[in-house]
Design an enzyme around this catalytic site. Structure first.
Site, PDB file in Angstrom:
ATOM      1  N   ASN A   1       0.846  -1.195   0.000  1.00 12.75           N
ATOM      2  CA  ASN A   1       0.000   0.000   0.000  1.00 12.75           C
ATOM      3  C   ASN A   1       0.882   1.246   0.000  1.00 12.75           C
ATOM      4  O   ASN A   1       2.108   1.151  -0.009  1.00 12.75           O
ATOM      5  CB  ASN A   1      -0.956  -0.013   1.202  1.00 12.75           C
ATOM      6  CG  ASN A   1      -0.196  -0.064   2.512  1.00 12.75           C
ATOM      7  OD1 ASN A   1       0.514   0.867   2.871  1.00 12.75           O
ATOM      8  ND2 ASN A   1      -0.316  -1.181   3.224  1.00 12.75           N
TER       9      ASN A   1
ATOM     10  N   ASP B   1      -4.298  -6.411   5.241  1.00  9.25           N
ATOM     11  CA  ASP B   1      -5.299  -7.246   5.927  1.00  9.25           C
ATOM     12  C   ASP B   1      -5.176  -8.710   5.529  1.00  9.25           C
ATOM     13  O   ASP B   1      -5.585  -9.587   6.274  1.00  9.25           O
ATOM     14  CB  ASP B   1      -6.709  -6.731   5.596  1.00  9.25           C
ATOM     15  CG  ASP B   1      -6.959  -5.373   6.247  1.00  9.25           C
ATOM     16  OD1 ASP B   1      -6.388  -5.138   7.339  1.00  9.25           O
ATOM     17  OD2 ASP B   1      -7.675  -4.535   5.657  1.00  9.25           O
TER      18      ASP B   1
ATOM     19  N   LYS C   1       8.714 -16.617 -10.732  1.00 16.85           N
ATOM     20  CA  LYS C   1       7.915 -15.534 -11.289  1.00 16.85           C
ATOM     21  C   LYS C   1       6.724 -16.144 -12.052  1.00 16.85           C
ATOM     22  O   LYS C   1       6.928 -17.031 -12.900  1.00 16.85           O
ATOM     23  CB  LYS C   1       8.795 -14.719 -12.244  1.00 16.85           C
ATOM     24  CG  LYS C   1       8.148 -13.465 -12.726  1.00 16.85           C
ATOM     25  CD  LYS C   1       9.100 -12.668 -13.593  1.00 16.85           C
ATOM     26  CE  LYS C   1       8.347 -11.543 -14.265  1.00 16.85           C
ATOM     27  NZ  LYS C   1       9.022 -11.008 -15.423  1.00 16.85           N
TER      28      LYS C   1
ATOM     29  N   LYS D   1     -13.355   1.308  16.227  1.00 15.90           N
ATOM     30  CA  LYS D   1     -12.084   0.553  16.159  1.00 15.90           C
ATOM     31  C   LYS D   1     -11.388   0.543  17.514  1.00 15.90           C
ATOM     32  O   LYS D   1     -10.867  -0.468  17.959  1.00 15.90           O
ATOM     33  CB  LYS D   1     -11.186   1.213  15.097  1.00 15.90           C
ATOM     34  CG  LYS D   1     -10.075   0.347  14.621  1.00 15.90           C
ATOM     35  CD  LYS D   1      -9.455   0.883  13.351  1.00 15.90           C
ATOM     36  CE  LYS D   1     -10.363   0.706  12.157  1.00 15.90           C
ATOM     37  NZ  LYS D   1      -9.799   1.211  10.922  1.00 15.90           N
TER      38      LYS D   1
HETATM   39  O1  C5P Z   1      -8.282  -2.468  11.598  1.00 17.69           O
HETATM   40  P1  C5P Z   1      -7.411  -1.414  11.004  1.00 17.69           P
HETATM   41  O2  C5P Z   1      -6.401  -1.961  10.065  1.00 17.69           O
HETATM   42  O3  C5P Z   1      -8.121  -0.256  10.420  1.00 17.69           O
HETATM   43  O4  C5P Z   1      -6.646  -0.830  12.297  1.00 17.69           O
HETATM   44  C1  C5P Z   1      -5.629   0.103  12.207  1.00 17.69           C
HETATM   45  C2  C5P Z   1      -4.738  -0.009  13.416  1.00 17.69           C
HETATM   46  O5  C5P Z   1      -4.453  -1.377  13.714  1.00 17.69           O
HETATM   47  C3  C5P Z   1      -3.387   0.602  13.169  1.00 17.69           C
HETATM   48  O6  C5P Z   1      -2.910   1.049  14.418  1.00 17.69           O
HETATM   49  C4  C5P Z   1      -2.571  -0.562  12.623  1.00 17.69           C
HETATM   50  O7  C5P Z   1      -1.183  -0.386  12.814  1.00 17.69           O
HETATM   51  C5  C5P Z   1      -3.109  -1.721  13.428  1.00 17.69           C
HETATM   52  N1  C5P Z   1      -3.134  -3.010  12.700  1.00 17.69           N
HETATM   53  C6  C5P Z   1      -2.276  -4.047  13.079  1.00 17.69           C
HETATM   54  N2  C5P Z   1      -2.348  -5.239  12.435  1.00 17.69           N
HETATM   55  C7  C5P Z   1      -3.216  -5.449  11.425  1.00 17.69           C
HETATM   56  C8  C5P Z   1      -4.062  -4.411  11.021  1.00 17.69           C
HETATM   57  C9  C5P Z   1      -3.995  -3.191  11.673  1.00 17.69           C
HETATM   58  O8  C5P Z   1      -1.480  -3.851  14.001  1.00 17.69           O
HETATM   59  N3  C5P Z   1      -3.237  -6.599  10.809  1.00 17.69           N
END
Ligand code: C5P
Length: 404
Positions: free
Chosen positions: A210, A279, A289, A337
């Site tokens: 990203n 995610d 590749k 959140k």
């Molecule tokens: O659930 P979301 O990704 O929106 O949450 C954002 C927060 O959670 C940020 O602080 C990010 O660093 C943390 N996060 C994490 N591990 C993940 C997803 C998000 O530590 N897999």
């Protein structure tokens, strides 16, 4: 980056080839709005002229104890009185020896002796001179006297030798000078952070990532160092130099990031999840590749661990701070959140306003509600956020002391 502009910093330059780097340092400091007064020793003037430093600092440079340009004829007292810190860069072996013994045979040494403000020195000399027991004794004594010694670094030297004795680079000195002037709200605390994006491999050369630049996470690491914390930064792939003094663990994927965090979380007091963690990751990425033979290509994605939620769910969690980047309903989604991940503090920003930029604006959400941090450079926001977190921690400590 900003620092208070009403402060006067004396930059003392002594005789050494690194004196040319002092010109860049003075330029960087004045750009930050620091009121710089340059004082040079006679031998410094043989390496670089006062005219250069005068142009860069915008002020006459003092070189002579006997000059009558300072009104009362006591330039050393007046200059020492006006300074809120003195930085000697480069500090030669000779000047360090003079400081150690409280000698006062030139203007700069007089100012140092007459000061009541902090003194920082950035040694620069040949490796043999640095290693000499006399220099080492002097450095140890200066540290005992409360002088802050910045560096030196090791590397190639102007004389062709390689080893300890190089003056720290001007950018690093700027960072350290600014850090020395911040209040030490996190003294003795261990801060662990994640920063940047993650990269989830699809095959030997491609992956899912990203646009996170890591700027906010790196700014927080730097602000925590400035406030006296010990900092460990678990960083995804970014194009940034880590702040001086941070322990950096470079990772690629979310699962590596989790491992890096879990290896350090036990001893930390504050955990800040700033990373934009993917995610999902690709199940069984191709080790070669992928060829573009097929008309369509299907990747199976499986969820990544939520690092922040895992840390917050530990039996004895550190003080956890999360970030939320939302494109709509910022406050509502961010508060959801915070509740879901069980965090005492969460910083929310709009994706459009923050990604890759040098500045941003944040809403801090905690049990007391929302606190707006207006648009500012990320380092300023980082300092404000950590000041808020430090005061929450102090209140917690007070109330837990009352209960026991
Ligand atoms: O659930 P979301 O990704 O929106 O949450 C954002 C927060 O959670 C940020 O602080 C990010 O660093 C943390 N996060 C994490 N591990 C993940 C997803 C998000 O530590 N897999």
């Amino acid at each position: 980056m900003t620092i208070p502009s009403n402060k006067k910093l004396i930059v003392g330059i002594t005789g050494g080839i690194a004196a040319y780097k002092a010109a860049e340092l003075v330029r960087l400091l004045t750009r930050q709005g620091v009121d710089v007064q340059v004082v040079m020793t006679e031998s410094a003037c043989r390496f670089i002229t006062p005219v250069t430093l005068q142009a860069l600092s915008g002020k006459p440079v003092f070189t002579d104890l006997w000059s009558d340009s300072a009104g009362s004829g006591m330039a050393h007292i007046e200059l020492a009185r006006d300074a809120d810190a003195i930085l000697i860069a480069p500090a030669s072996a000779n000047f360090l020896a003079k400081l150690t013994h409280g000698m006062a045979d030139d203007l700069l040494a007089n100012i140092c002796l007459a000061r009541s403000c902090p003194l920082l020195v950035a040694p620069a000399m040949n490796v043999q001179m640095w290693d000499n027991p006399a220099t080492q004794r002097n450095i140890a004594q200066l540290k005992r006297d409360g002088v802050i010694v910045l560096g030196p670094d090791s590397g190639e030297q102007a004389c062709g030798d390689v080893g300890m004795g190089r003056m720290l680079e001007p950018e690093t000195l700027l960072e350290l000078v600014i850090a020395s002037r911040q209040s030490k709200l996190l003294n003795g605390k261990k801060v662990l952070l994640t920063a940047g994006p993650t990269f989830e491999a699809m095959d030997a050369v491609r992956g899912i990532t990203n646009l996170s630049s890591g700027k906010m996470g790196y700014a927080l690491a730097r602000a925590a160092l400035e406030m006296g914390a010990e900092v460990t930064l678990v960083s995804g792939p970014v194009a940034l130099n880590p702040p001086h003094g941070a322990k950096v663990i470079h990772v690629t994927s979310a699962r590596q990031m989790l491992d890096g965090v879990m290896a350090h979380v036990k001893s930390c007091d504050i955990f800040i999840g700033v990373a934009a963690v993917a995610d999902y990751h690709v199940r069984n990425p191709n080790t070669q590749k992928i060829k573009k033979n097929a008309k369509t290509l299907t990747l199976e994605l499986v969820p990544n661990p939520d690092i922040l939620a895992k840390v917050a769910a530990l039996p004895k969690p550190p003080f956890c701070i999360g970030f939320a980047a939302e494109s709509e309903n910022l406050r509502e989604f961010a508060e959801q959140k915070r509740q879901r991940k069980n965090l005492p503090l969460l910083a929310a920003n709009r994706v459009q306003d923050a990604l890759g930029r040098d500045d941003s604006e944040l809403i801090l959400l905690d049990d007391d509600g929302a606190h707006l941090l207006p648009r500012a450079p990320k380092l300023t926001l980082a300092r404000q956020l950590l000041t808020h977190a430090a005061s929450m921690l102090a209140r917690r400590k007070k109330s837990s002391r009352k209960k026991s």
